[in-house]
Design a protein around this motif. Structure first.
Motif, PDB file in Angstrom:
ATOM      1  N   PHE A 293       1.463  -0.155   6.363  1.00 39.35           N
ATOM      2  CA  PHE A 293       1.520  -0.580   7.763  1.00 39.35           C
ATOM      3  C   PHE A 293       1.111  -2.038   7.889  1.00 39.35           C
ATOM      4  CE2 PHE A 293       0.591   4.014   7.838  1.00 39.35           C
ATOM      5  CZ  PHE A 293       1.706   4.446   8.538  1.00 39.35           C
ATOM      6  N   ASP A 294       1.540  -2.648   8.985  1.00 42.39           N
ATOM      7  CA  ASP A 294       1.214  -4.048   9.224  1.00 42.39           C
ATOM      8  C   ASP A 294      -0.157  -4.212   9.874  1.00 42.39           C
ATOM      9  OD1 ASP A 294       1.883  -2.974  11.683  1.00 42.39           O
ATOM     10  OD2 ASP A 294       2.952  -4.753  12.381  1.00 42.39           O
ATOM     11  N   VAL A 295      -0.886  -3.105  10.055  1.00 40.40           N
ATOM     12  CA  VAL A 295      -2.269  -3.142  10.544  1.00 40.40           C
ATOM     13  C   VAL A 295      -3.170  -2.776   9.376  1.00 40.40           C
ATOM     14  CG1 VAL A 295      -3.918  -2.145  12.172  1.00 40.40           C
ATOM     15  CG2 VAL A 295      -1.549  -2.567  12.882  1.00 40.40           C
ATOM     16  N   ARG A 314       6.963   4.528 -11.830  1.00 42.01           N
ATOM     17  CA  ARG A 314       7.903   3.539 -11.286  1.00 42.01           C
ATOM     18  C   ARG A 314       7.697   3.531  -9.778  1.00 42.01           C
ATOM     19  NH1 ARG A 314      11.737   6.421 -14.747  1.00 42.01           N
ATOM     20  NH2 ARG A 314      12.080   5.258 -16.674  1.00 42.01           N
ATOM     21  N   HIS A 315       6.960   2.560  -9.289  1.00 38.15           N
ATOM     22  CA  HIS A 315       6.460   2.608  -7.921  1.00 38.15           C
ATOM     23  C   HIS A 315       7.282   1.738  -6.982  1.00 38.15           C
ATOM     24  CE1 HIS A 315       3.576   3.572  -4.860  1.00 38.15           C
ATOM     25  NE2 HIS A 315       3.293   2.310  -4.625  1.00 38.15           N
ATOM     26  N   HIS A 316       7.528   2.291  -5.768  1.00 37.69           N
ATOM     27  CA  HIS A 316       8.281   1.568  -4.743  1.00 37.69           C
ATOM     28  C   HIS A 316       7.528   1.711  -3.428  1.00 37.69           C
ATOM     29  CE1 HIS A 316      11.668   1.705  -7.595  1.00 37.69           C
ATOM     30  NE2 HIS A 316      11.289   2.958  -7.803  1.00 37.69           N
ATOM     31  N   GLU A 317       7.554   0.661  -2.606  1.00 35.20           N
ATOM     32  CA  GLU A 317       6.867   0.739  -1.322  1.00 35.20           C
ATOM     33  C   GLU A 317       7.616  -0.030  -0.238  1.00 35.20           C
ATOM     34  OE1 GLU A 317       3.412  -2.637  -1.505  1.00 35.20           O
ATOM     35  OE2 GLU A 317       3.070  -0.827  -2.701  1.00 35.20           O
ATOM     36  N   ARG A 318       7.298   0.320   0.999  1.00 37.99           N
ATOM     37  CA  ARG A 318       7.930  -0.304   2.164  1.00 37.99           C
ATOM     38  C   ARG A 318       6.882  -0.381   3.278  1.00 37.99           C
ATOM     39  NH1 ARG A 318      13.408   2.465   3.960  1.00 37.99           N
ATOM     40  NH2 ARG A 318      14.047   1.506   2.000  1.00 37.99           N
ATOM     41  N   ILE A 319       6.921  -1.448   4.076  1.00 37.25           N
ATOM     42  CA  ILE A 319       5.974  -1.634   5.167  1.00 37.25           C
ATOM     43  C   ILE A 319       6.641  -1.294   6.494  1.00 37.25           C
ATOM     44  CG2 ILE A 319       4.498  -3.293   6.375  1.00 37.25           C
ATOM     45  CD1 ILE A 319       3.544  -2.595   3.560  1.00 37.25           C
ATOM     46  N   ARG A 557     -13.195   7.857   2.547  1.00 35.81           N
ATOM     47  CA  ARG A 557     -12.976   8.472   3.852  1.00 35.81           C
ATOM     48  C   ARG A 557     -11.493   8.782   4.053  1.00 35.81           C
ATOM     49  NH1 ARG A 557     -11.858   6.648   9.142  1.00 35.81           N
ATOM     50  NH2 ARG A 557     -12.926   7.815  10.776  1.00 35.81           N
ATOM     51  N   LYS A 558     -11.210  10.006   4.532  1.00 34.73           N
ATOM     52  CA  LYS A 558      -9.816  10.397   4.776  1.00 34.73           C
ATOM     53  C   LYS A 558      -9.215   9.514   5.851  1.00 34.73           C
ATOM     54  CE  LYS A 558      -6.889  14.333   6.037  1.00 34.73           C
ATOM     55  NZ  LYS A 558      -5.988  14.193   4.900  1.00 34.73           N
ATOM     56  N   GLN A 559      -8.007   9.015   5.586  1.00 34.52           N
ATOM     57  CA  GLN A 559      -7.400   8.074   6.512  1.00 34.52           C
ATOM     58  C   GLN A 559      -6.338   8.702   7.403  1.00 34.52           C
ATOM     59  OE1 GLN A 559      -7.607   4.242   5.334  1.00 34.52           O
ATOM     60  NE2 GLN A 559      -5.798   3.449   6.324  1.00 34.52           N
ATOM     61  N   GLY A 560      -5.485   9.503   6.844  1.00 38.80           N
ATOM     62  CA  GLY A 560      -4.397  10.073   7.641  1.00 38.80           C
ATOM     63  C   GLY A 560      -3.186   9.158   7.650  1.00 38.80           C
ATOM     64  N   PHE A 561      -2.028   9.769   7.860  1.00 36.14           N
ATOM     65  CA  PHE A 561      -0.748   9.055   7.788  1.00 36.14           C
ATOM     66  C   PHE A 561      -0.263   8.835   9.213  1.00 36.14           C
ATOM     67  CE2 PHE A 561       3.778   9.178   5.908  1.00 36.14           C
ATOM     68  CZ  PHE A 561       3.685   7.863   5.505  1.00 36.14           C
ATOM     69  N   VAL A 562      -0.812   7.799   9.865  1.00 37.76           N
ATOM     70  CA  VAL A 562      -0.534   7.609  11.287  1.00 37.76           C
ATOM     71  C   VAL A 562      -0.019   6.208  11.557  1.00 37.76           C
ATOM     72  CG1 VAL A 562      -2.223   9.300  12.055  1.00 37.76           C
ATOM     73  CG2 VAL A 562      -2.930   6.935  11.731  1.00 37.76           C
ATOM     74  N   LEU A 563       0.713   6.090  12.659  1.00 34.40           N
ATOM     75  CA  LEU A 563       1.183   4.782  13.111  1.00 34.40           C
ATOM     76  C   LEU A 563       0.115   4.085  13.959  1.00 34.40           C
ATOM     77  CD1 LEU A 563       4.831   5.323  14.417  1.00 34.40           C
ATOM     78  CD2 LEU A 563       4.139   4.028  12.428  1.00 34.40           C
TER      79      LEU A 563
END
Length: 631
Positions: A293-295, A314-319, A557-563
């Motif tokens: 995320f951009d935050v 083989r790692h790939h990522e996107r923001i 600390r658990k972060q969670g997959f949130v916007l």
């Protein structure tokens, strides 16, 4: 992974309109772009779209049993099909294909409905028995794979993997159920006991149904339930060894594929566990995909890179950033029903990224529900300890007035939100947990609903089905009841719906090894201290992975997959928030008080309150109502 559809007429001699059945099937082309099939006989038609994963060149569907008595259309994977195939071969069955579909047919012919108990997998399928002229529909234990059904005005029974499959049939009633709107604003999704359309149902997870010509559908029959009422105690070392063995088997069985396979990697405990065990069993570097995320405070890509580097993936990522907001219409179209879990957008992005490199991806879903990994589990366990010490009348008399007097502080960290704690302690454990799960509590829903909507609801409250479910749970303690509710209500309605629709929208098969029923059942028997200890959740799972995963992954600390939608709605997307609150599409329904919606948007944009989730709900509902009205 596939898309299935079918029709069974009330009159056994009535013909099937194959053009309608074909439209139902092809409305789900994304679920199966590799092939299509259709079969019909007097009064029945089955259709299939195929995503080829196992036995790529064989196993066309709908498929007939070897003796021709039964025909199946099947969506999913049976991970232990090879073992079952061997057992059935020893009983005299002969197989023409190398896949799992034919094994289901043979298992059904041998064991009838009891075949379901033998399957380890994710599935929704329909088998038509040509001898008894009946249709057998079944759904997997936890509801990984969906199945929508409807009985049409002429008595025809219809089913499809997605609501859009049913909506391709013009005879399906489009009337929206007001109770579903109440459910949606309470939970952020329409739970499995209801559908957005009054005439449509979902076959519940762990249930089957038999439909016969002229009789209409029977009530769903439960064939699976998870129990928390039997506890096993063992030394920590033995406990960890048992969990590791179950994890290894669950991951290994889900790595069987004839097409490229990868994994989602967030950098949290669950996805890192899956990636670590995949890497141990793979004979080449595995593919991993992450979304950031951009935050900065919500971005976990650094942790994902740490795991990717440790295991040589083989790692790939996107923001994800506010510029991706233009995908909201596509996201709404994936779900058919309103769905306001904002993590659907990054989940859709990681699925799209994974599909560029693989056809199958393993996820870490299910561990939080099975092992008590959510922060709400920690709070609920602590609150339940207080409830056990004080009788309910004393708690209501003591904490009720305190909750009324204490100021609301949504902005504060949870331990400092005394008002919420006092409110919870004044309630029963079941009421408090339903309140904790709610996106919008009853008072907030009352504030935005119109008087007409309130009348239409007739006193119905969305929390009551969850409260009833917890009270009837096979459980020992309050935490058990909370986890049971998560597995039976939250998991199929929110988490698994999100992953199924976003993955299948790009023709990607997502598999959930941490929902292997043997692992879940073992976790349900753990003592509470092996799940929650102090402020730590998922205790036993984390202990089992010590030495394989770094401690700063296991115990951060658990972060969670949130916007970061609260921030976006005050900056880049403030006008989108205002537009949602003023939407003619929503106001024309008569469900809402226009002034209340406008205040909600302005209070959020001005920073007076955090209404980000409510605004996202309004946005997604507007898109959904528009889609349904134009379908």
């Amino acid at each position: 992974m596939c898309g299935i559809a079918g029709l069974l007429t009330h009159d056994p001699g009535a013909p099937i309109d194959l053009s309608v059945l074909t439209r139902m099937r092809d409305a789900m082309h994304h679920r199966g772009p590799d092939g299509a099939g259709i079969w019909s006989d007097d009064g029945v038609g089955l259709a299939h779209r195929r995503l080829s994963i196992i036995d790529v060149e064989g196993s066309p569907q709908p498929m007939h049993s070897a003796d021709g008595r039964a025909v199946i259309t099947f969506n999913g994977e049976i991970y232990n099909y090879r073992e079952l195939r061997g057992e059935l071969a020893a009983l005299g069955y002969r197989f023409r294909t190398q896949g799992d579909t034919e094994v289901i047919l043979a298992a059904w012919r041998q064991w009838g409905t009891d075949c379901l108990q033998r399957f380890n997998g994710m599935f929704a399928f329909a088998i038509y028995d040509r001898a008894t002229r009946s249709l057998f529909l079944a759904r997997d234990r936890f509801g990984v794979k969906p199945l929508f059904t409807a009985t049409l005005r002429d008595g025809t029974f219809a089913f499809a993997s997605e609501l859009k499959g049913l909506l391709a049939n013009p005879a399906v009633d489009r009337k929206i159920d007001p109770l579903a709107i109440e459910d949606y604003f309470a939970w952020g999704y329409v739970p499995d006991h209801r559908s957005i359309l009054a005439g449509v149902e979902k076959l519940p997870a762990g249930h089957y149904r038999i439909v016969e010509h002229g009789k209409g559908p029977s009530s769903p029959v439960g064939w699976y339930d998870v129990s928390f009422d039997q506890q096993h105690r063992m030394p920590e070392a033995d406990e960890g060894e048992a969990i590791r063995a179950l994890l290894n088997d669950a991951v290994g069985s889900r790595m069987v594929s004839d097409v490229p396979i990868g994994a989602f990697l967030s950098g949290g405990v669950d996805s890192s566990t899956v990636v670590a065990l995949m890497a141990k069993q793979a004979d080449r570097p595995i593919t991993t995909c992450s979304i950031g995320f951009d935050v900065a405070e919500l971005d976990e890509t650094e942790h994902a890179r740490l795991i990717a580097g440790k295991f040589g993936t083989r790692h790939h990522e996107r923001i994800v950033d506010p510029g991706m907001f233009d995908r909201i219409d596509a996201i709404a179209a994936m779900f058919d029903e309103p769905f306001a879990d904002a993590s659907a957008l990054p989940t859709a992005e990681v699925c799209a990224l994974a599909r560029q490199h693989a056809t199958v991806a393993l996820s870490g879903d299910g561990a939080d529900e099975a092992f008590a990994g959510y922060r709400r589990h920690v709070f609920h366990a602590a609150e339940q300890g207080a409830r056990d010490l004080l009788p309910a009348p004393v708690r209501r008399a003591l904490f009720g007035p305190l909750a009324a007097l204490y100021p609301k502080a949504d902005w504060a960290p949870r331990p400092l939100r005394a008002k919420s704690t006092f409110q919870a302690l004044a309630m029963s454990g079941e009421e408090a947990y339903a309140h904790a799960l709610c996106v919008m509590p009853p008072t907030a829903r009352d504030a935005i609903f119109s008087s007409r909507m309130t009348r239409d609801l007739g006193g119905y409250r969305a929390e009551q089905p969850l409260i009833d479910l917890m009270r009837s749970a096979p459980a020992r303690r309050g935490l058990d009841r909370a986890q049971y509710a998560d597995l039976k209500f939250w998991l199929p309605g929110d988490i698994l719906t999100k992953v199924d629709r976003t993955s299948m929208a790009v023709s990607l098969e997502a598999r959930e090894p941490l929902l292997d029923h043997r692992l879940v059942e073992f976790a349900a028997g753990l003592p509470q201290a092996s799940r929650v200890r102090g402020t730590e959740g998922k205790v036993a799972l984390k202990r089992s992975m010590e030495g394989l995963l770094p401690n700063d992954i296991l115990y951060r600390r658990k972060q969670g997959f949130v916007l970061p939608i609260a921030h976006w709605f005050r900056t880049d997307l403030s006008e989108a928030a205002r537009a949602a609150a003023r939407s003619e599409t929503l106001l024309d329904t008569g469900w809402f008080d226009p002034k209340a919606l406008s205040r909600l948007a302005e209070d959020h944009i001005a920073g007076r309150r955090d209404y980000a989730r409510e605004l996202w709900q309004l946005l997604m509902l507007e898109r959904n109502v528009s889609l349904l009205s134009n379908n």
